[in-house]
Design an enzyme around this catalytic site. Structure first.
Site, PDB file in Angstrom:
ATOM      1  N   LYS A  40      54.531  31.146  35.928  1.00 62.27           N
ATOM      2  CA  LYS A  40      55.285  29.925  35.634  1.00 62.27           C
ATOM      3  C   LYS A  40      54.631  29.097  34.519  1.00 62.27           C
ATOM      4  O   LYS A  40      55.321  28.559  33.657  1.00 62.27           O
ATOM      5  CB  LYS A  40      55.416  29.083  36.911  1.00 62.27           C
ATOM      6  CG  LYS A  40      56.367  27.916  36.760  1.00 62.27           C
ATOM      7  CD  LYS A  40      56.547  27.174  38.067  1.00 62.27           C
ATOM      8  CE  LYS A  40      55.228  26.523  38.473  1.00 62.27           C
ATOM      9  NZ  LYS A  40      55.415  25.317  39.294  1.00 62.27           N
TER      10      LYS A  40
ATOM     11  N   ARG B 160      43.384  43.509  41.306  1.00 60.29           N
ATOM     12  CA  ARG B 160      42.692  43.163  40.064  1.00 60.29           C
ATOM     13  C   ARG B 160      41.204  42.887  40.287  1.00 60.29           C
ATOM     14  O   ARG B 160      40.800  42.363  41.312  1.00 60.29           O
ATOM     15  CB  ARG B 160      43.383  41.999  39.354  1.00 60.29           C
ATOM     16  CG  ARG B 160      43.432  40.726  40.137  1.00 60.29           C
ATOM     17  CD  ARG B 160      44.351  39.714  39.451  1.00 60.29           C
ATOM     18  NE  ARG B 160      44.295  38.434  40.142  1.00 60.29           N
ATOM     19  CZ  ARG B 160      45.100  37.407  39.895  1.00 60.29           C
ATOM     20  NH1 ARG B 160      46.031  37.509  38.978  1.00 60.29           N
ATOM     21  NH2 ARG B 160      44.971  36.291  40.573  1.00 60.29           N
TER      22      ARG B 160
ATOM     23  N   ARG C 126      37.804  38.374  42.787  1.00 60.88           N
ATOM     24  CA  ARG C 126      37.849  36.985  43.245  1.00 60.88           C
ATOM     25  C   ARG C 126      38.152  36.967  44.734  1.00 60.88           C
ATOM     26  O   ARG C 126      39.023  37.690  45.209  1.00 60.88           O
ATOM     27  CB  ARG C 126      38.926  36.218  42.482  1.00 60.88           C
ATOM     28  CG  ARG C 126      38.463  35.908  41.065  1.00 60.88           C
ATOM     29  CD  ARG C 126      39.542  35.346  40.197  1.00 60.88           C
ATOM     30  NE  ARG C 126      40.472  34.475  40.919  1.00 60.88           N
ATOM     31  CZ  ARG C 126      41.492  33.873  40.328  1.00 60.88           C
ATOM     32  NH1 ARG C 126      41.716  34.063  39.048  1.00 60.88           N
ATOM     33  NH2 ARG C 126      42.300  33.110  41.013  1.00 60.88           N
TER      34      ARG C 126
ATOM     35  N   ARG D 256      50.321  31.832  50.357  1.00 58.66           N
ATOM     36  CA  ARG D 256      50.839  31.050  49.224  1.00 58.66           C
ATOM     37  C   ARG D 256      52.337  31.257  49.052  1.00 58.66           C
ATOM     38  O   ARG D 256      53.065  30.329  48.709  1.00 58.66           O
ATOM     39  CB  ARG D 256      50.117  31.457  47.934  1.00 58.66           C
ATOM     40  CG  ARG D 256      48.727  30.898  47.885  1.00 58.66           C
ATOM     41  CD  ARG D 256      48.176  31.021  46.475  1.00 58.66           C
ATOM     42  NE  ARG D 256      46.771  30.714  46.463  1.00 58.66           N
ATOM     43  CZ  ARG D 256      45.878  31.363  45.721  1.00 58.66           C
ATOM     44  NH1 ARG D 256      46.259  32.355  44.942  1.00 58.66           N
ATOM     45  NH2 ARG D 256      44.615  31.023  45.762  1.00 58.66           N
TER      46      ARG D 256
END
Ligand SMILES: [Zn+2]
Length: 214
Positions: A13, A127, A161, A172
């Site tokens: 976004k 990732r 991460r 989320r």
């Protein structure tokens, strides 16, 4: 042109909003940013907001409406707005209509960057980066040419991460759905909601948005 841009974390976004700003001269209105700026500038609305926040209370819809009104007035009639993170409730959606109408504006499009939740989980949880040079990799989409060795620097250590895990991504997504659920039906009933595949390549997403705005 005034639009609302919606999309869950990971749908790109921010990038698309930036491109809309560059291509169409729109201004991105994030209520959090506007609030901080108004408090810092010490505007009448900012002072009111500051007092409320210092008292540990939530900033009211009335204050947020006043902030948006001030910002639209400052932008001038020729500049369109991208609303980001607002409205969140049916009452706020109604306020936004009134704010816009009183300035001869209207909401033209609500664009939602749609994602496939399972694909998003795969994209995010896969990732990782080289611990030495920071080059990005992906378990499925971009593996090093030699397993365990960084293409760029030859390093052997990689890191992920901690919030790139399935539970965080699904939480989320659930939060995003809960936030948008109150307002989407309102705009759907008006026929101004358009969905774009947020899993596509960034340029393809931009092209789809351009087609909606054309
Ligand atoms: Zn490296």
């Amino acid at each position: 042109m005034n639009i609302i841009l919606l999309g869950p974390p990971g749908a790109g976004k921010g990038t698309q909003a930036q491109r809309l700003v560059e291509r169409h001269g729109l201004k991105q209105l994030s209520t959090g940013d506007m609030l901080r700026a108004a408090v810092k500038a010490g505007t009448p609305v900012g002072l009111k907001a500051k007092a409320v926040m210092e008292a540990g209370q939530l900033v009211s819809d009335e204050i947020v409406s006043a902030l948006i009104g001030d910002e639209l007035d400052a932008m001038g009639a020729g500049t369109g707005a991208i609303f980001d993170g607002y409205p969140r409730t049916a009452a706020q959606a109604e306020s936004l209509d009134a704010i816009l109408a009183s300035r001869g504006r209207q909401l033209d499009h609500v664009i939602e960057l749609d994602v496939n939740e399972d694909a998003l989980v795969e994209r995010i949880t896969g990732r990782y980066t080289c611990a030495t040079c920071g080059k990005g990799y992906h378990d499925t989409f971009e593996k090093p040419k030699v397993e365990g060795t960084c293409d760029k620097c030859g390093g052997h250590e990689f890191k992920r991460r901690p919030d790139d895990n399935e539970e965080t991504v699904r939480t989320r997504m659930a939060e995003y759905r809960a936030k948008t659920a109150p307002i989407l039906p309102i705009y759907e009933a008006r026929g101004i909601v358009a969905r774009v595949d947020g899993m596509a390549q960034m340029d393809a997403v931009t092209a789809s948005i351009e087609a909606i705005l054309a």
